[in-house]
Design a protein around this motif. Structure first.
Motif, PDB file in Angstrom:
ATOM      1  N   ARG A 284       0.900  -1.181  -0.042  1.00  0.00           N
ATOM      2  CA  ARG A 284       0.051  -0.002   0.123  1.00  0.00           C
ATOM      3  C   ARG A 284       1.102   1.304  -0.143  1.00  0.00           C
ATOM      4  O   ARG A 284       0.819   1.909  -0.803  1.00  0.00           O
ATOM      5  N   GLU A 305      -8.962  13.575  -6.745  1.00  0.00           N
ATOM      6  CA  GLU A 305      -9.308  14.130  -5.359  1.00  0.00           C
ATOM      7  C   GLU A 305     -10.159  15.314  -5.487  1.00  0.00           C
ATOM      8  O   GLU A 305     -11.239  15.229  -4.536  1.00  0.00           O
ATOM      9  N   VAL A 308     -13.737  14.199  -6.359  1.00  0.00           N
ATOM     10  CA  VAL A 308     -14.382  13.401  -5.195  1.00  0.00           C
ATOM     11  C   VAL A 308     -14.954  14.626  -3.995  1.00  0.00           C
ATOM     12  O   VAL A 308     -15.864  14.547  -3.373  1.00  0.00           O
ATOM     13  N   SER A 314     -17.580   9.241  -6.858  1.00  0.00           N
ATOM     14  CA  SER A 314     -17.339   8.449  -5.467  1.00  0.00           C
ATOM     15  C   SER A 314     -15.929   8.187  -5.413  1.00  0.00           C
ATOM     16  O   SER A 314     -15.183   7.848  -6.545  1.00  0.00           O
ATOM     17  N   PRO A 315     -15.533   8.218  -4.096  1.00  0.00           N
ATOM     18  CA  PRO A 315     -14.143   7.536  -3.916  1.00  0.00           C
ATOM     19  C   PRO A 315     -13.722   6.602  -4.600  1.00  0.00           C
ATOM     20  O   PRO A 315     -12.580   6.371  -5.156  1.00  0.00           O
ATOM     21  N   ALA A 316     -14.488   5.430  -4.505  1.00  0.00           N
ATOM     22  CA  ALA A 316     -14.036   4.106  -5.312  1.00  0.00           C
ATOM     23  C   ALA A 316     -13.963   4.369  -6.795  1.00  0.00           C
ATOM     24  O   ALA A 316     -12.889   4.023  -7.452  1.00  0.00           O
ATOM     25  N   ARG A 317     -14.742   5.351  -7.451  1.00  0.00           N
ATOM     26  CA  ARG A 317     -14.849   5.201  -8.751  1.00  0.00           C
ATOM     27  C   ARG A 317     -13.475   6.069  -9.150  1.00  0.00           C
ATOM     28  O   ARG A 317     -12.684   6.022 -10.085  1.00  0.00           O
ATOM     29  N   ALA A 319     -10.542   6.553  -7.571  1.00  0.00           N
ATOM     30  CA  ALA A 319      -9.254   5.708  -7.353  1.00  0.00           C
ATOM     31  C   ALA A 319      -9.295   4.809  -8.484  1.00  0.00           C
ATOM     32  O   ALA A 319      -8.106   4.533  -8.946  1.00  0.00           O
ATOM     33  N   ALA A 320     -10.529   4.187  -8.953  1.00  0.00           N
ATOM     34  CA  ALA A 320     -10.125   3.063 -10.063  1.00  0.00           C
ATOM     35  C   ALA A 320      -9.886   3.790 -11.195  1.00  0.00           C
ATOM     36  O   ALA A 320      -8.946   3.387 -11.957  1.00  0.00           O
TER      37      ALA A 320
END
Ligand SMILES: Nc1nc2c(ncn2[C@@H]2O[C@H](COP(=O)(O)OP(=O)(O)O)[C@@H](O)[C@H]2O)c(=O)[nH]1
Ligand SMILES: [Mg+2]
Length: 327
Positions: A284, A305, A308, A314-317, A319-320
């Motif tokens: 990580r 960032e 977001v 969304s945070p997940a989208r 990051a992806a």
């Protein structure tokens, strides 16, 4: 990985128990410089992993007597011919100006003991960095032949969980208190403590310390039964760091617990789990470092960032999107 002769020399001196070499080696693993990081990893490989110390974590709120306890307990151990290293984890030290360093006076005798090594906590703010530095310092102390490594931590943020994740035994030091103050200890800490020591069981405070100890012993019995605890554990004991009372009993209990866990395979299993945990943590951290070091990736990271923060992704989208190379 190429080992420079310097690193090999440092490793040899460290393994011979040279405390100055150990201090230098810890300074190297603490360094944030990229070239130092490479050297630190080469050094850790050069010193090997064949030696093992008993790793003991110690936590407790400021004023409970951690420094006084470590001095007295450390001297008790060196008095038995054991070599003791003391490390400190204090993520807040950047703000408060250091923990052990300010306490040097309370560990004066231990710091002069040739069989002890005390390393103050450097100021560092990021917990991930603190964890790595501490873990590697522990490995260096083990390679230098120490029998016991004590890691002191104040209960700031996640630091206790982090220290417990690199120790064989985790001790919680408490001060005598009124019964209703049982609630003051975070439940998570009660769950990871292998032993509770109620300090200051001396003078006027002694009866109160005994009551506090009984309260916690009861709470521990009610709260949990873990596979790594034999009958009668986790225990709560009283000690007096100032008078040296109870230290010998506490050490006997720590050894009994450790021996049992070794026999039952819990000790080795726990170390394996910890190694896996820190491997995942390093992946990580190193992924994040790689992103930060790559201009285009870092820019995408900042854009994502911001998206977001504005509520557009969304945070997940987000990051992806960063990792997939989109925007
Ligand atoms: N009565 C008594 N006082 C203690 C004992 N251990 C520590 N103290 C006192 O408690 C205060 C805090 O001790 P210290 O070791 O600095 O606590 P730390 O902040 O947890 O490191 C000091 O004034 C110590 O002298 C003990 O066993 N009995
Ligand atoms: Mg202290």
């Amino acid at each position: 990985m190429t080992k420079t002769p310097d690193i090999q020399d440092l490793a040899d001196r460290l393994r011979a128990g040279d405390r100055r070499a150990l201090a230098r080696a810890i300074t190297l693993v603490e360094s944030g410089r990229t070239d130092h990081r490479d050297q630190a990893m080469a050094l850790l490989e050069a010193v090997g992993q064949d030696r093992q110390a008993l790793r003991i974590g110690l936590s407790g709120t400021p004023g409970v007597g951690k420094s006084t306890f470590i001095e007295a307990f450390g001297l008790h151990l060196t008095g038995q011919g054991l070599r003791v290293a003391v490390l400190a984890v204090d993520p807040s030290s950047a703000r408060t100006g250091g923990s052990i360093l300010g306490d040097k006076t309370r560990m004066e005798r231990l710091s002069r003991d040739p069989n002890a090594f005390i390393r103050p906590s450097p100021s560092q703010s990021q917990l991930g960095g603190v964890a790595r530095r501490t873990r590697e310092a522990v490995a260096l102390c083990e390679a230098a032949g120490f029998d016991v490594v004590l890691i002191e931590t104040v209960g700031v943020g996640q630091s206790e969980t982090m220290v417990a994740e690199m120790c064989d035994l985790f001790l919680l030091l408490l001060a005598p208190a009124g019964g209703d103050e049982l609630q003051g200890v975070k439940r998570g800490i009660m769950e990871i403590a292998d032993m509770i020591l109620v300090n200051k069981a001396d003078g006027d405070l002694k009866p109160q310390a005994m009551r506090t100890c009984a309260d916690y012993a009861g709470a521990l019995r009610l709260l949990r039964k873990r596979p790594q605890d034999p009958d009668g554990f986790p225990k709560a004991l009283t000690v007096s760091a100032v008078e040296g009372a109870g230290l010998s009993d506490a050490w006997v209990e720590m050894q009994a617990l450790t021996d049992w866990r070794r026999d039952q395979g819990h000790f080795a299993r726990r170390r394996t789990e910890q190694a896996r945990h820190w491997f995942e943590e390093e992946v990580r951290l190193q992924l994040l470092a790689r992103i930060a070091g790559d201009g285009a990736l870092a820019a995408r990271m900042r854009d994502a960032e911001a998206a977001v923060e504005r509520g557009e992704m969304s945070p997940a989208r987000a990051a992806a999107a960063v990792l997939a190379g989109g925007s």
